[in-house]
Write a protein that holds these residues in place. Structure first.
Motif, PDB file in Angstrom:
ATOM      1  N   GLU A  39       0.831  -1.207   0.000  1.00 49.25           N
ATOM      2  CA  GLU A  39       0.000   0.000   0.000  1.00 49.25           C
ATOM      3  C   GLU A  39       0.865   1.256   0.000  1.00 49.25           C
ATOM      4  OE1 GLU A  39      -2.504  -0.390   3.404  1.00 49.25           O
ATOM      5  OE2 GLU A  39      -3.731  -1.951   2.506  1.00 49.25           O
ATOM      6  N   ALA A  40       1.951   1.241   0.755  1.00 52.30           N
ATOM      7  CA  ALA A  40       2.839   2.403   0.815  1.00 52.30           C
ATOM      8  C   ALA A  40       3.499   2.649  -0.535  1.00 52.30           C
ATOM      9  CB  ALA A  40       3.895   2.204   1.898  1.00 52.30           C
ATOM     10  N   LYS A  41       3.922   1.583  -1.206  1.00 46.72           N
ATOM     11  CA  LYS A  41       4.531   1.734  -2.530  1.00 46.72           C
ATOM     12  C   LYS A  41       3.526   2.305  -3.527  1.00 46.72           C
ATOM     13  CE  LYS A  41       8.044  -1.852  -2.190  1.00 46.72           C
ATOM     14  NZ  LYS A  41       8.514  -3.165  -2.669  1.00 46.72           N
ATOM     15  N   ALA A  42       2.301   1.817  -3.468  1.00 45.00           N
ATOM     16  CA  ALA A  42       1.265   2.313  -4.381  1.00 45.00           C
ATOM     17  C   ALA A  42       0.975   3.784  -4.097  1.00 45.00           C
ATOM     18  CB  ALA A  42      -0.004   1.480  -4.244  1.00 45.00           C
ATOM     19  N   ARG A  43       0.922   4.157  -2.801  1.00 45.69           N
ATOM     20  CA  ARG A  43       0.674   5.552  -2.432  1.00 45.69           C
ATOM     21  C   ARG A  43       1.816   6.458  -2.911  1.00 45.69           C
ATOM     22  NH1 ARG A  43      -0.856   4.343   2.496  1.00 45.69           N
ATOM     23  NH2 ARG A  43       1.231   4.473   3.342  1.00 45.69           N
ATOM     24  N   LYS A  44       3.055   5.989  -2.747  1.00 44.68           N
ATOM     25  CA  LYS A  44       4.214   6.777  -3.182  1.00 44.68           C
ATOM     26  C   LYS A  44       4.214   6.948  -4.701  1.00 44.68           C
ATOM     27  CE  LYS A  44       9.211   6.925  -2.659  1.00 44.68           C
ATOM     28  NZ  LYS A  44      10.399   6.234  -2.143  1.00 44.68           N
ATOM     29  N   LYS A  45       3.874   5.887  -5.431  1.00 44.23           N
ATOM     30  CA  LYS A  45       3.819   5.956  -6.884  1.00 44.23           C
ATOM     31  C   LYS A  45       2.761   6.948  -7.337  1.00 44.23           C
ATOM     32  CE  LYS A  45       3.576   2.967 -10.927  1.00 44.23           C
ATOM     33  NZ  LYS A  45       3.376   1.593 -11.406  1.00 44.23           N
ATOM     34  N   ALA A  46       1.613   6.942  -6.670  1.00 45.43           N
ATOM     35  CA  ALA A  46       0.539   7.878  -7.019  1.00 45.43           C
ATOM     36  C   ALA A  46       0.973   9.317  -6.748  1.00 45.43           C
ATOM     37  CB  ALA A  46      -0.716   7.543  -6.227  1.00 45.43           C
ATOM     38  N   GLN A  47       1.691   9.555  -5.636  1.00 38.27           N
ATOM     39  CA  GLN A  47       2.167  10.907  -5.335  1.00 38.27           C
ATOM     40  C   GLN A  47       3.159  11.381  -6.382  1.00 38.27           C
ATOM     41  OE1 GLN A  47       3.742  10.664  -1.388  1.00 38.27           O
ATOM     42  NE2 GLN A  47       1.754  10.971  -0.399  1.00 38.27           N
ATOM     43  N   LEU A  48       4.071  10.505  -6.807  1.00 37.05           N
ATOM     44  CA  LEU A  48       5.045  10.881  -7.836  1.00 37.05           C
ATOM     45  C   LEU A  48       4.363  11.232  -9.152  1.00 37.05           C
ATOM     46  CD1 LEU A  48       7.944   8.333  -7.230  1.00 37.05           C
ATOM     47  CD2 LEU A  48       7.989  10.796  -6.838  1.00 37.05           C
ATOM     48  N   GLU A  49       3.357  10.446  -9.526  1.00 38.59           N
ATOM     49  CA  GLU A  49       2.628  10.735 -10.763  1.00 38.59           C
ATOM     50  C   GLU A  49       1.886  12.065 -10.657  1.00 38.59           C
ATOM     51  OE1 GLU A  49       0.146   7.382 -11.478  1.00 38.59           O
ATOM     52  OE2 GLU A  49       1.813   6.088 -12.072  1.00 38.59           O
ATOM     53  N   ALA A  50       1.324  12.349  -9.484  1.00 39.62           N
ATOM     54  CA  ALA A  50       0.616  13.619  -9.290  1.00 39.62           C
ATOM     55  C   ALA A  50       1.593  14.792  -9.376  1.00 39.62           C
ATOM     56  CB  ALA A  50      -0.096  13.620  -7.944  1.00 39.62           C
ATOM     57  N   MET A  51       2.781  14.628  -8.810  1.00 43.18           N
ATOM     58  CA  MET A  51       3.780  15.704  -8.874  1.00 43.18           C
ATOM     59  C   MET A  51       4.235  15.940 -10.310  1.00 43.18           C
ATOM     60  SD  MET A  51       6.059  14.931  -5.456  1.00 43.18           S
ATOM     61  CE  MET A  51       7.325  16.066  -5.930  1.00 43.18           C
ATOM     62  N   LYS A  52       4.409  14.871 -11.086  1.00 45.26           N
ATOM     63  CA  LYS A  52       4.811  15.021 -12.482  1.00 45.26           C
ATOM     64  C   LYS A  52       3.737  15.754 -13.276  1.00 45.26           C
ATOM     65  CE  LYS A  52       7.857  11.025 -12.855  1.00 45.26           C
ATOM     66  NZ  LYS A  52       8.058   9.703 -13.466  1.00 45.26           N
ATOM     67  N   GLU A  53       2.485  15.441 -13.023  1.00 47.55           N
ATOM     68  CA  GLU A  53       1.393  16.115 -13.721  1.00 47.55           C
ATOM     69  C   GLU A  53       1.341  17.593 -13.352  1.00 47.55           C
ATOM     70  OE1 GLU A  53      -2.183  14.006 -12.848  1.00 47.55           O
ATOM     71  OE2 GLU A  53      -1.570  12.214 -13.954  1.00 47.55           O
ATOM     72  N   GLU A  54       1.585  17.921 -12.082  1.00 51.24           N
ATOM     73  CA  GLU A  54       1.595  19.320 -11.659  1.00 51.24           C
ATOM     74  C   GLU A  54       2.721  20.091 -12.329  1.00 51.24           C
ATOM     75  OE1 GLU A  54       1.726  19.776  -7.472  1.00 51.24           O
ATOM     76  OE2 GLU A  54      -0.100  18.618  -7.130  1.00 51.24           O
ATOM     77  N   GLU A  55       3.905  19.471 -12.412  1.00 52.24           N
ATOM     78  CA  GLU A  55       5.043  20.140 -13.040  1.00 52.24           C
ATOM     79  C   GLU A  55       4.775  20.409 -14.514  1.00 52.24           C
ATOM     80  OE1 GLU A  55       8.437  17.728 -12.343  1.00 52.24           O
ATOM     81  OE2 GLU A  55       8.609  18.289 -10.232  1.00 52.24           O
ATOM     82  N   GLN A  56       4.098  19.491 -15.170  1.00 53.86           N
ATOM     83  CA  GLN A  56       3.805  19.670 -16.585  1.00 53.86           C
ATOM     84  C   GLN A  56       2.721  20.714 -16.801  1.00 53.86           C
ATOM     85  OE1 GLN A  56       2.862  15.773 -18.003  1.00 53.86           O
ATOM     86  NE2 GLN A  56       4.993  15.075 -17.990  1.00 53.86           N
TER      87      GLN A  56
END
Length: 129
Positions: A39-56
């Motif tokens: 669950e922690a890995k999935a949560r971290k992956k989702a946060q990274l994807e959200a940060m990438k979308e924000e940067e773009q």
């Protein structure tokens, strides 16, 4: 002989006896930890994807549109490089002055060597030959 062969081939294979029994509490805690880490890995992956979308999606704030590429960081970098090169130049100049002073002092302090005439003495015969 045939009796002996049949005895050897007829030996039943024994089933290995399990001597180690797993503790059910430890097994359950291991499964729980595995689920938590997934669950922690999935949560971290989702946060990274959200940060990438924000940067773009966010345009660069530094780009003002007027073509000016001068920022405080770049000015600071140029000033730092200039100070470093200036200090190296002054160190080089002072070292040259010191070496010139040493050469002048060496030339004044060193007297010319005195040359003495070489006296040649005839060889006497060696007595132990």
């Amino acid at each position: 002989m045939s009796e002996e062969n049949t005895d050897m081939t007829a030996v039943p294979v024994t089933n290995p006896v399990k001597t180690h029994v797993k503790d059910p509490r430890r097994v359950e805690s291991g499964r729980r930890l595995a689920r938590i880490s997934k669950e922690a890995k999935a949560r971290k992956k989702a946060q990274l994807e959200a940060m990438k979308e924000e940067e773009q999606s966010i345009p660069d704030v530094d780009d003002k549109g007027d073509g000016s590429a001068v920022t405080f960081e770049r000015v600071d970098l140029v000033v730092g490089i200039a100070v470093g090169l200036g200090s190296l130049y002054f160190m080089w100049c002072s070292r040259q002055k010191k070496s010139e002073n040493l050469e002048e002092s060496k030339s004044v302090e060193e007297p010319e060597p005195i040359q003495r005439p070489i006296i040649v003495t005839p060889k006497s015969p060696d007595l132990f030959d």
